[in-house]
Design a protein around this motif. Structure first.
Motif, PDB file in Angstrom:
ATOM      1  N   ARG A 243     -12.220 -31.377  58.899  1.00 31.89           N
ATOM      2  CA  ARG A 243     -13.079 -32.246  58.090  1.00 31.89           C
ATOM      3  C   ARG A 243     -12.399 -32.738  56.816  1.00 31.89           C
ATOM      4  NH1 ARG A 243     -19.043 -29.335  58.640  1.00 31.89           N
ATOM      5  NH2 ARG A 243     -19.211 -29.613  60.917  1.00 31.89           N
ATOM      6  N   THR A 244     -11.617 -31.878  56.174  1.00 30.65           N
ATOM      7  CA  THR A 244     -10.946 -32.290  54.936  1.00 30.65           C
ATOM      8  C   THR A 244      -9.972 -33.429  55.224  1.00 30.65           C
ATOM      9  OG1 THR A 244     -11.154 -30.085  53.983  1.00 30.65           O
ATOM     10  CG2 THR A 244      -9.481 -31.544  53.035  1.00 30.65           C
ATOM     11  N   ARG A 245      -9.189 -33.276  56.280  1.00 32.88           N
ATOM     12  CA  ARG A 245      -8.230 -34.335  56.633  1.00 32.88           C
ATOM     13  C   ARG A 245      -8.958 -35.623  56.993  1.00 32.88           C
ATOM     14  NH1 ARG A 245      -6.481 -36.301  61.314  1.00 32.88           N
ATOM     15  NH2 ARG A 245      -7.403 -34.624  62.555  1.00 32.88           N
ATOM     16  N   LEU A 246     -10.016 -35.520  57.780  1.00 32.76           N
ATOM     17  CA  LEU A 246     -10.765 -36.714  58.172  1.00 32.76           C
ATOM     18  C   LEU A 246     -11.416 -37.376  56.969  1.00 32.76           C
ATOM     19  CD1 LEU A 246     -12.445 -35.476  61.490  1.00 32.76           C
ATOM     20  CD2 LEU A 246     -10.539 -37.082  61.254  1.00 32.76           C
ATOM     21  N   SER A 247     -11.890 -36.573  56.026  1.00 32.78           N
ATOM     22  CA  SER A 247     -12.498 -37.137  54.827  1.00 32.78           C
ATOM     23  C   SER A 247     -11.477 -37.928  54.021  1.00 32.78           C
ATOM     24  CB  SER A 247     -13.092 -36.011  53.975  1.00 32.78           C
ATOM     25  OG  SER A 247     -13.674 -36.538  52.797  1.00 32.78           O
ATOM     26  N   ARG A 248     -10.288 -37.362  53.882  1.00 31.77           N
ATOM     27  CA  ARG A 248      -9.231 -38.034  53.112  1.00 31.77           C
ATOM     28  C   ARG A 248      -8.802 -39.336  53.793  1.00 31.77           C
ATOM     29  NH1 ARG A 248      -6.393 -33.977  52.770  1.00 31.77           N
ATOM     30  NH2 ARG A 248      -5.027 -34.309  54.568  1.00 31.77           N
ATOM     31  N   SER A 249      -8.758 -39.332  55.131  1.00 32.78           N
ATOM     32  CA  SER A 249      -8.234 -40.480  55.870  1.00 32.78           C
ATOM     33  C   SER A 249      -9.277 -41.547  56.184  1.00 32.78           C
ATOM     34  CB  SER A 249      -7.600 -40.016  57.187  1.00 32.78           C
ATOM     35  OG  SER A 249      -6.523 -39.138  56.964  1.00 32.78           O
TER      36      SER A 249
END
Length: 277
Positions: A243-249
């Motif tokens: 989720r953190t990576r998807l949020s950033r991207s």
């Protein structure tokens, strides 16, 4: 569709198609014999033969009388395809000179599956930085090649799917309600947002071959809203570890896609993902 109908669909006249098919059944043949076999007046048969010769579909043996032999079907079809591609390129170049795209922020209704899918492919092909999607299996299968090609251009891609998570070079998150949604939703869903600049929402028939309702718009405001909502859905359904990576991207504020930059008046800058030096 029978053989002569297929040739008519490819640009032959009805008489040309019947003459060519008759030659395939037995050749060489004279124009007179063909006229007798087809029950046509000789002048119309000779006119068709002259046109077929020009198309490269028959070979002529000079003599008295002249006789005709068909060029093998694979050669004829290959020549037709090359001719079509040449004319398509010429038409595309001429039409491109006339077309001056203007953003108008309106919502347009699309009526056919072909129109929906071509619009979706064009959106993906034109994306510079990010594509988000929500795709049922039929549209996902149809758009996977375009999405894969865009991913190879370093466009960030993520979306919801409703089948087993596929092995593709971009982020696919299986909806946690996939089975329920596929059972109850009245068709095959297709939602696509490109660069937060344009969006496409379509409800196709369950097999993906018809359109129940479909809209497209290049309103950056509405596209940003679609991007924000779809990004949130993807992250909500994703494993906690991603989720953190998807949020950033992919979050609207976190990734700052072109549509958002346009909406808030940020000066244009070079693409963060799709533009490599």
């Amino acid at each position: 569709m029978d053989a002569d109908e297929g040739l008519v669909a490819l640009g032959f006249t009805e008489v040309e198609a019947r003459v060519y098919c008759e030659l395939l059944k037995g050749s060489p043949a004279t124009g007179y014999r063909l006229a007798q076999a087809l029950g046509k007046a000789p002048p119309s048969i000779y006119q068709a033969l002259a046109s077929l010769e020009h198309k490269g579909a028959v070979l002529v043996e000079e003599g008295e009388p002249r006789s005709f032999r068909p060029v093998p079907p694979d050669e004829v079809l290959a020549a037709l395809q090359r001719g079509f591609e040449t004319r398509r390129r010429e038409a595309s170049e001429a039409l491109r000179k006339l077309h001056a795209p203007v953003q108008d922020d309106r919502i347009y209704h699309l009526k056919s599956t072909a129109q929906v899918m071509e619009r979706a492919r064009a959106m993906i092909a034109g994306a510079k930085e990010v594509v988000l999607f929500d795709l049922f299996p039929p549209p996902f299968a149809a758009l996977t090649p375009a999405l894969t090609e865009a991913s190879a251009r370093r466009v960030a891609i993520a979306g919801l799917v409703y089948d087993e998570t596929p092995k593709v070079p971009f982020d696919c998150v299986r909806s946690s309600d996939a089975d329920f949604v596929r059972e109850r939703w009245p068709g095959a869903q297709l939602t696509l947002v490109a660069d937060a600049r344009e969006f496409l929402v379509a409800l196709l028939t369950p097999d993906g071959t018809g359109v129940r309702q479909a809209i497209w718009s290049d309103s950056v405001y509405l596209s940003c809203l679609q991007h924000s909502g779809l990004s949130a859905e993807v992250r909500l359904n994703a494993p906690q570890s991603t989720r953190t990576r998807l949020s950033r991207s992919f979050s609207l504020i976190g990734s700052g896609p072109p549509g958002l930059r346009h909406l808030v008046g940020q000066p244009p800058s070079s693409s963060k993902r799709g533009n490599t030096e």
